[in-house]
Motif scaffolding. Structure first.
Motif, PDB file in Angstrom:
ATOM      1  N   ASP A  14      35.343  10.838 -55.777  1.00 39.78           N
ATOM      2  CA  ASP A  14      35.423  12.214 -55.110  1.00 39.78           C
ATOM      3  C   ASP A  14      35.659  11.846 -53.597  1.00 39.78           C
ATOM      4  O   ASP A  14      35.215  10.836 -53.065  1.00 39.78           O
ATOM      5  N   TYR A  15      36.251  12.969 -52.938  1.00 35.88           N
ATOM      6  CA  TYR A  15      36.669  12.687 -51.649  1.00 35.88           C
ATOM      7  C   TYR A  15      36.024  13.856 -50.679  1.00 35.88           C
ATOM      8  O   TYR A  15      35.898  14.655 -50.879  1.00 35.88           O
ATOM      9  N   TYR A  57      45.448  15.334 -56.913  1.00 34.75           N
ATOM     10  CA  TYR A  57      44.099  14.520 -57.165  1.00 34.75           C
ATOM     11  C   TYR A  57      43.921  14.726 -58.783  1.00 34.75           C
ATOM     12  O   TYR A  57      43.664  15.790 -59.196  1.00 34.75           O
ATOM     13  N   VAL A  58      44.071  13.525 -59.246  1.00 36.17           N
ATOM     14  CA  VAL A  58      43.814  13.506 -60.846  1.00 36.17           C
ATOM     15  C   VAL A  58      42.397  12.554 -61.020  1.00 36.17           C
ATOM     16  O   VAL A  58      42.576  11.435 -60.758  1.00 36.17           O
ATOM     17  N   LYS A  99      40.252  20.734 -52.446  1.00 35.51           N
ATOM     18  CA  LYS A  99      40.036  20.087 -53.761  1.00 35.51           C
ATOM     19  C   LYS A  99      40.574  20.710 -54.832  1.00 35.51           C
ATOM     20  O   LYS A  99      41.435  19.919 -55.588  1.00 35.51           O
ATOM     21  N   GLN A 100      40.475  22.017 -55.172  1.00 39.40           N
ATOM     22  CA  GLN A 100      40.952  22.446 -56.229  1.00 39.40           C
ATOM     23  C   GLN A 100      42.615  22.718 -56.192  1.00 39.40           C
ATOM     24  O   GLN A 100      43.284  22.632 -57.223  1.00 39.40           O
ATOM     25  N   GLU A 101      43.026  23.060 -54.936  1.00 37.09           N
ATOM     26  CA  GLU A 101      44.634  23.108 -54.617  1.00 37.09           C
ATOM     27  C   GLU A 101      44.993  21.662 -55.033  1.00 37.09           C
ATOM     28  O   GLU A 101      46.151  21.619 -55.803  1.00 37.09           O
ATOM     29  N   LEU A 153      34.292   9.503 -50.637  1.00 36.41           N
ATOM     30  CA  LEU A 153      35.193   8.836 -49.816  1.00 36.41           C
ATOM     31  C   LEU A 153      35.734   9.595 -48.911  1.00 36.41           C
ATOM     32  O   LEU A 153      36.281  10.874 -49.219  1.00 36.41           O
ATOM     33  N   ARG A 154      35.871   9.223 -47.479  1.00 35.50           N
ATOM     34  CA  ARG A 154      36.666   9.659 -46.361  1.00 35.50           C
ATOM     35  C   ARG A 154      37.695   8.794 -46.110  1.00 35.50           C
ATOM     36  O   ARG A 154      37.673   7.553 -45.997  1.00 35.50           O
ATOM     37  N   ALA A 155      38.756   9.630 -46.129  1.00 37.41           N
ATOM     38  CA  ALA A 155      40.009   9.026 -45.907  1.00 37.41           C
ATOM     39  C   ALA A 155      40.073   8.041 -44.537  1.00 37.41           C
ATOM     40  O   ALA A 155      39.603   8.624 -43.531  1.00 37.41           O
TER      41      ALA A 155
END
Length: 406
Positions: A37-38, A55-56, A46-48, A100-102
């Motif tokens: 997860d991010y 995001y799969v 996230k839902q979008e 995770l953070r980009a």
């Protein structure tokens, strides 16, 4: 083998009747994740992303790991659709599972933006400079398209997140359509990281990037080709060309192996540094590893590699100015749950870090992402020696050439 096993002690786990085997080094699991997860910018993002397929959950798997100071960086390759960020740093929100953070930003991980990172399998961090060397295949999805970006090498200063160097590979060296740039090591000369060596696990090539010349070329050889799987081990292995790569701490030899091969090969850096070298004439067949392996890495005295068939990590001694001695093979850790498919290694001081991700199961679409099963494990183990890059500037500083990047 019986003599080897006398040097270990065995811990029998109560859970699932698994057996762990350790050497005298101390190992611990730092992170264990059921899924990736991010650190989303806002709650509805996230839902979008799930709704539009950006995001799969079941398509995200950690592959690469490197550590710098107190930060742990990981890659999530875009093997499949639905990977929002391919290069990341692990962060710890209060009361939540690590996410995770980009890195260095969401913008720098945007699919379709050729200035951004598209498909990162691995990277290397130079502890001498704080620079992260990132190899980007250029594809934002598993399916090649007309919108592919050219493959590139990007060097980022970690502390400032600034890009300090960027190199685009020419198509006659790295194919923008078929390349699978997989792993990278740095070769120091005269006090600078002068060369980068990169494996290609689809096109069976070993790339050389010369920083001073700002130019690249490649070698290919039959020892880099995929080898047939051993009968009965299809569930444990994937057949593919050259994958893992390591370079000795004296920067004399580079080691490599096809993914499922037991054979380990070496080539002198004096050969790799010369584009006109006769590679085939100088290949050294070092001997057989204990099993097929993905990533590998050298410390100051040892080469560390995974053993797929044993769900294990091994090490062998690396003599100065000579190739490794396979007779010194030693088991460090083995576990049938948390050391399944060790993908990548990294160092932080004398701690060896590695990620286990069960890629063989993921590859067959059999991984359980319900949250009930831990799928990815990030380990650290004190091995009593530093990275091959430790104090590389000082060790190679004779006749230094200052200022490679400016």
């Amino acid at each position: 083998m019986a003599t080897l096993l006398k040097t270990f002690f065995v811990l029998t786990l109560c859970v699932a009747d698994l057996t762990k085997v350790f050497s005298s080094q101390t190992g611990e699991i730092v992170y264990e994740l059921a899924f990736v997860d991010y650190d989303w910018n806002y709650a509805s993002e996230k839902q979008e992303a799930i709704r539009n397929g950006d995001y799969v959950v079941e398509n995200n798997l950690i592959a690469g790991v490197k550590v710098y100071k107190n930060d742990v960086f990981v890659t999530v390759p875009r093997w499949r659709f639905g990977v929002p960020s391919t290069l990341n740093k692990i962060v710890h929100p209060a009361g939540r599972t690590p996410i995770l953070r980009a890195f260095p930003s969401w913008k720098m991980n945007k699919i379709g933006d050729c200035d951004a990172l598209q498909y990162v399998q691995s990277m290397e961090i130079d502890p001498n400079t704080g620079y992260m060397w990132i190899i980007d295949m250029g594809r934002g999805s598993p399916i090649p398209s007309k919108t592919n970006c050219p493959p590139k090498l990007v060097v980022i200063e970690i502390s400032t997140k600034k890009i300090i160097h960027r190199y685009t590979f020419p198509s006659n060296v790295v194919s923008p359509v078929t390349n699978f740039m997989n792993d990278i090591v740095l070769d120091y000369a005269h006090g600078e990281a002068r060369y980068a060596y990169i494996t290609d696990t689809r096109d069976a090539k070993l790339y050389v990037y010369d920083v001073i010349r700002n130019a690249s070329y490649f070698f290919t050889h039959e020892t880099m080709m995929a080898q047939p799987l051993v009968p009965g081990l299809q569930d444990n292995l994937i057949s593919a060309p050259i994958d893992g790569i390591a370079i000795s701490a004296d920067f004399k030899f580079v080691y490599y192996s096809p993914l499922s091969a037991h054979s380990l090969y070496a080539i002198s850096t004096s050969v790799l540094r010369n584009e006109s070298s006769d590679f085939a004439k100088h290949v050294i067949n070092v001997g057989n590893k204990m099993g097929g392996s993905d990533g590998m890495v050298c410390g100051q005295q040892s080469l560390f590699y995974a053993g797929f068939e044993q769900n294990a990590v091994f090490k062998v001694n690396v003599p100065e100015k000579s190739v490794v001695s396979m007779e010194t093979d030693t088991l460090l850790v083995s576990d049938n749950s948390s050391v399944v498919w060790v993908d990548t290694f990294g160092f932080n001081g004398t701690d060896l870090w590695f990620v286990s991700n069960k890629l063989n199961i993921f590859n067959k679409y059999r991984m359980d992402f319900s949250g009930k099963v831990k799928n990815m494990f990030i380990w650290k183990m004190n091995v009593g020696e530093n990275s091959y890059l430790y104090r590389a500037i000082d060790r190679t500083a004779q006749s230094a050439v200052p200022g490679i990047f400016g």
